[in-house]
Design a protein around this motif. Structure first.
Motif, PDB file in Angstrom:
ATOM      1  N   ARG A  23       0.847  -1.194   0.000  1.00 13.40           N
ATOM      2  CA  ARG A  23       0.000   0.000   0.000  1.00 13.40           C
ATOM      3  C   ARG A  23       0.880   1.241   0.000  1.00 13.40           C
ATOM      4  O   ARG A  23       1.973   1.234   0.570  1.00 13.40           O
ATOM      5  N   HIS A  37      -2.628  11.034  -3.227  1.00 13.80           N
ATOM      6  CA  HIS A  37      -2.820   9.796  -3.968  1.00 13.80           C
ATOM      7  C   HIS A  37      -2.694   8.618  -3.010  1.00 13.80           C
ATOM      8  O   HIS A  37      -1.979   8.710  -2.002  1.00 13.80           O
ATOM      9  N   TYR A  38      -3.333   7.515  -3.341  1.00 15.71           N
ATOM     10  CA  TYR A  38      -3.136   6.286  -2.582  1.00 15.71           C
ATOM     11  C   TYR A  38      -3.481   5.103  -3.470  1.00 15.71           C
ATOM     12  O   TYR A  38      -4.170   5.233  -4.482  1.00 15.71           O
ATOM     13  N   GLY A  39      -2.981   3.933  -3.109  1.00 13.81           N
ATOM     14  CA  GLY A  39      -3.269   2.746  -3.901  1.00 13.81           C
ATOM     15  C   GLY A  39      -2.766   1.497  -3.209  1.00 13.81           C
ATOM     16  O   GLY A  39      -2.030   1.557  -2.222  1.00 13.81           O
ATOM     17  N   CYS A  66       3.901  -1.589  -9.838  1.00 15.63           N
ATOM     18  CA  CYS A  66       3.165  -0.640  -9.001  1.00 15.63           C
ATOM     19  C   CYS A  66       3.696   0.780  -9.172  1.00 15.63           C
ATOM     20  O   CYS A  66       2.915   1.748  -9.253  1.00 15.63           O
ATOM     21  N   GLU A  69       2.378   2.177 -12.363  1.00 14.73           N
ATOM     22  CA  GLU A  69       0.942   2.440 -12.273  1.00 14.73           C
ATOM     23  C   GLU A  69       0.651   3.645 -11.386  1.00 14.73           C
ATOM     24  O   GLU A  69      -0.219   4.465 -11.694  1.00 14.73           O
ATOM     25  N   TRP A  70       1.379   3.750 -10.275  1.00 13.62           N
ATOM     26  CA  TRP A  70       1.122   4.824  -9.309  1.00 13.62           C
ATOM     27  C   TRP A  70       1.890   6.107  -9.631  1.00 13.62           C
ATOM     28  O   TRP A  70       1.711   7.116  -8.947  1.00 13.62           O
ATOM     29  N   SER A 231      -6.703  -3.150 -10.169  1.00 14.10           N
ATOM     30  CA  SER A 231      -7.277  -1.994  -9.478  1.00 14.10           C
ATOM     31  C   SER A 231      -8.613  -2.317  -8.825  1.00 14.10           C
ATOM     32  O   SER A 231      -9.134  -1.504  -8.075  1.00 14.10           O
TER      33      SER A 231
END
Length: 330
Positions: A23, A37-39, A66, A69-70, A231
Motif C-alpha cells: 500500500r 494519492h493512494y493505492g 506498481c 501504475e502509481w 485496481s
C-alpha cells in the motif's frame, strides 16, 4: 522543513508492505492531513512470509509494476518495518552515559547485559528517565539483515528510502495528530491484519510493551481479481465460517491475556488498559471491533479519514498506517 512545503514532485511516498499486500499514500499536506494519492496491490502467497522477503525477484517485478501504475518513479520513500521483525525492550544503563554515546554503549553490551533474540540488530531508542543513578531506555530493535533486504528491494526499483518506522508509532502518531489522546490513558493499539495481529500498549505517548499474534488468518482467503490491472480486487473467504470465528475468538482471548499481564504482572495492579485503538486490513475488521467492544466493555475505536478532491470519499482504514507514516519527520 514542513512537509506541506515540498513541491509535488518531491513529496515523500509512504509505503507499507506486509505478507499479502503493498500500500502507498502520498500526502498533499499534513496539517490538516490531506491525501493526494493512494493505492494498493495484493501479493501472491510465498512472496513475503512473517515479514521476510522470500522471493526477491518476483517482489521487485511486482513493485516495479506498481511504481509505473502509481507514477512514483525515483521518489523518496518512508517504509514500515514489518511488525514480526520488531521487538521493544526496556533497558537500564549508567546515568553518566551521554546521549551521543548511548548507541555505542548498547552495541558493546549486546550479548552480555543486553540480550536480543537475534544477532546484528539495528535499533532506535527513547530515553524514559533517570533514577537511582540509572537511565531507563526504551529499545526498538530488528534484525539488520532483513531491514537491509527491504532497502535493497526499494533501491532495485530506483526508489530512495529515507526513513523507516514501526506500525505502533505510525498509528499513534495519526491518533495523536487528530487529538484523540486522553490524559493519563493507557492505550492498546491493535494492528489487525490478515496475516498477523500486533498489539502495543502505550502509557501516554510511550510504547511500553509489544506482542505479535501470528496466525492462520490468511488461510482460505482467496483473491478475487475482477480486472487485469489489479485496481479492482477483493479478498473472499473460501472456508468454513465457524473456522474464522474460532480464529477471531482465539485472538480476543490473547488480547485479554495481554491486558491481564500488563495489569497484574507489569504494573502490579496499578495500571490497566483504558482504551483500544484498532487498525488493519482484515476484511472482517468491523466485526472484530464490534466483538471487542462487547467483550472488553471499554472504548474500542478506529480512525476514519476522508480523501479530498472533486469526489471526497472515505479512505479505507487499511491506509491509516501509511498516513501515520506520512506524519513522520525525516
Amino acid at each position: 522543513m514542513a512537509f506541506s512545503l515540498f513541491s509535488s514532485r518531491n513529496k515523500i511516498v509512504n509505503i507499507v508492505l506486509n505478507d499479502h499486500s503493498i500500500r502507498f499514500v502520498e500526502l498533499k499536506q499534513n496539517n490538516p492531513v490531506i491525501v493526494n494519492h493512494y493505492g494498493h496491490r495484493y501479493l501472491p502467497q510465498g512472496i513475503i512470509s512473517d515479514g521476510k522477503i522470500l522471493d526477491f525477484a518476483t517482489l521487485s517485478n511486482i513493485l516495479d509494476e506498481c511504481i509505473a501504475e502509481w507514477k512514483i518513479a525515483k521518489r523518496e520513500i518512508r517504509f514500515i518495518v514489518p511488525d514480526s521483525l520488531v521487538i521493544i525492550r526496556k533497558v537500564s544503563i549508567p546515568a553518566d552515559v551521554k546521549d551521543d554515546e548511548i548507541d555505542g554503549y548498547l552495541y558493546l553490551e549486546l550479548g552480555s547485559t543486553i540480550h536480543l533474540p537475534f544477532e546484528d540488530p539495528v535499533f532506535d531508542t527513547i530515553k524514559l528517565g533517570t533514577e537511582n543513578n540509572k537511565q531507563e531506555i526504551l529499545l526498538f530493535a530488528a534484525p539488520e539483515k532483513y531491514i537491509l533486504e527491504f532497502e535493497d528491494l526499494f533501491k532495485s526499483v530506483r526508489l530512495k528510502p529515507v526513513a523507516a518506522d514501526i506500525s505502533p508509532l505510525a498509528i499513534y502518531r495519526l491518533y495523536h495528530h487528530h487529538d484523540m489522546a486522553v490524559r493519563n490513558e493507557v492505550l492498546l493499539t491493535v494492528q489487525f491484519d490478515l496475516d498477523v495481529v500486533s498489539l502495543c500498549i502505550f502509557e501516554e505517548q510511550i510504547p511500553v510493551f509489544m506482542r505479535h499474534i501470528p496466525g492462520d488468518l490468511k488461510d482460505n482467503w482467496k483473491l478475487s481479481l475482477r480486472r487485469e490491472d489489479h485496481s479492482n480486487t477483493e479478498l473472499v473467504y473460501d472456508g468454513e465460517v465457524s473456522d474464522i470465528i474460532f480464529q477471531l475468538e482465539e485472538i480476543y482471548r490473547d488480547i485479554a491475556k495481554l491486558m491481564d499481564f500488563y495489569r497484574f504482572s507489569l504494573t502490579q495492579g496499578k495500571k490497566e488498559v483504558t482504551r483500544i485503538l484498532v487498525n488493519g486490513d482484515h476484511p472482517m475488521l468491523d466485526r472484530a471491533i464490534a466483538d471487542m467492544t462487547d467483550r472488553f466493555g471499554m472504548s474500542v475505536s478506529t480512525i476514519n479519514m476522508k480523501t479530498t478532491g472533486s469526489k471526497s470519499e472515505a479512505l479505507p482504514v487499511a491506509f491509516n498506517l501509511a498516513l501515520g507514516l506520512g506524519l513522520k519527520e525525516v
